[in-house]
Design a protein around this motif. Sequence first.
Motif, PDB file in Angstrom:
ATOM      1  N   LYS A  81      -7.038   7.033 -16.325  1.00  0.00           N
ATOM      2  CA  LYS A  81      -7.761   5.798 -16.650  1.00  0.00           C
ATOM      3  C   LYS A  81      -7.492   4.690 -15.626  1.00  0.00           C
ATOM      4  O   LYS A  81      -8.283   3.756 -15.513  1.00  0.00           O
ATOM      5  N   GLN A  82      -6.380   4.787 -14.900  1.00  0.00           N
ATOM      6  CA  GLN A  82      -6.015   3.753 -13.928  1.00  0.00           C
ATOM      7  C   GLN A  82      -6.728   3.922 -12.592  1.00  0.00           C
ATOM      8  O   GLN A  82      -6.705   3.004 -11.770  1.00  0.00           O
ATOM      9  N   MET A 131       0.844  -1.190   0.000  1.00  0.00           N
ATOM     10  CA  MET A 131       0.000   0.000   0.000  1.00  0.00           C
ATOM     11  C   MET A 131       0.886   1.249   0.000  1.00  0.00           C
ATOM     12  O   MET A 131       1.881   1.318   0.724  1.00  0.00           O
ATOM     13  N   LYS A 132       0.527   2.228  -0.834  1.00  0.00           N
ATOM     14  CA  LYS A 132       1.340   3.438  -0.967  1.00  0.00           C
ATOM     15  C   LYS A 132       0.432   4.647  -1.042  1.00  0.00           C
ATOM     16  O   LYS A 132      -0.541   4.660  -1.797  1.00  0.00           O
ATOM     17  N   ILE A 133       0.749   5.693  -0.256  1.00  0.00           N
ATOM     18  CA  ILE A 133      -0.025   6.927  -0.243  1.00  0.00           C
ATOM     19  C   ILE A 133       0.857   8.058  -0.783  1.00  0.00           C
ATOM     20  O   ILE A 133       1.985   8.247  -0.329  1.00  0.00           O
ATOM     21  N   ARG A 165      -3.674  -1.877  -3.950  1.00  0.00           N
ATOM     22  CA  ARG A 165      -3.154  -3.167  -4.383  1.00  0.00           C
ATOM     23  C   ARG A 165      -2.258  -2.895  -5.577  1.00  0.00           C
ATOM     24  O   ARG A 165      -2.362  -1.844  -6.196  1.00  0.00           O
ATOM     25  N   ASP A 166      -1.396  -3.819  -5.911  1.00  0.00           N
ATOM     26  CA  ASP A 166      -0.454  -3.584  -7.005  1.00  0.00           C
ATOM     27  C   ASP A 166      -1.204  -3.167  -8.264  1.00  0.00           C
ATOM     28  O   ASP A 166      -2.021  -3.921  -8.807  1.00  0.00           O
ATOM     29  N   ASP A 198      -7.516  -3.693   2.222  1.00  0.00           N
ATOM     30  CA  ASP A 198      -6.872  -4.996   2.351  1.00  0.00           C
ATOM     31  C   ASP A 198      -6.031  -5.220   1.102  1.00  0.00           C
ATOM     32  O   ASP A 198      -6.563  -5.297  -0.014  1.00  0.00           O
ATOM     33  N   ASP A 199      -4.710  -5.272   1.293  1.00  0.00           N
ATOM     34  CA  ASP A 199      -3.831  -5.429   0.138  1.00  0.00           C
ATOM     35  C   ASP A 199      -3.546  -6.891  -0.198  1.00  0.00           C
ATOM     36  O   ASP A 199      -2.665  -7.206  -1.000  1.00  0.00           O
TER      37      ASP A 199
END
Length: 229
Positions: free
Chosen positions: A50-51, A1-3, A22-23, A172-173
């Motif tokens: 778009k992602q 997880m990345k912020i 999630r990846d 939840d990753d």
Amino acid sequence: MKITFLGANHEVTGSQTLIEWRDGRYLLVDCGMEQGQNEYENAVMPVSAKQIEYVFITHAHIDHTGMLPKLWRDGFRGKVYTTRETNNLCAIMLADSAHIQMSDAEYQTKKNKRKGLPAVEPAYDMDDVNALLRNFRPCGYEEPIRIDEGLTVAFTDIGHLMGSAAISLWLDDGTTQKKIVFSGDVGNLNQPILNDPKFVREADYVVIESTYGDRLHEDRIDPTPAMVD
């Protein structure tokens, strides 16, 4: 997880936080426009619009929502979750913002034409706003909503504006679950019309708006006019 904090981390406006939960899967908390003197530019979005699958909005003020139609224009086609009142206010405020974008672009185009320069395109227009609004999903307060596998959201009344909320995200990753709370703009106590801010009792991480973090608001003028006989 990345912020990743894309805006409002050196100044008051332009709130926008990107989460890779999630990846290769992304969501946004707020998508605000920078307003006023632009001393610090927002960071460039590191992924394509778009992602981004989901956007969660704390409240309707343009410094928290004003770039949503631009996100749509750039290719975002996900869902926007917010409270019912914020949904209603966004329909008004984003339309107003679009008219400003279009008017400013028209004015600048006229100036450019006299100088032999190209026309200016607005950041977005009413077509973008209307299309975006169809993807809004209004929610109630204190209703945990399962958005996707490993992603749940709840909105808590934070007393800043009609519909304003602190956002709780359970993420939840695939290995662990964490609860992250975004305070949004926190309101004062004993205000007309608005409820007092409610508490969020638990969190693993809290992201707090701190514009007035070093001030007390004890001596405030009563905003209601005095009754005259």
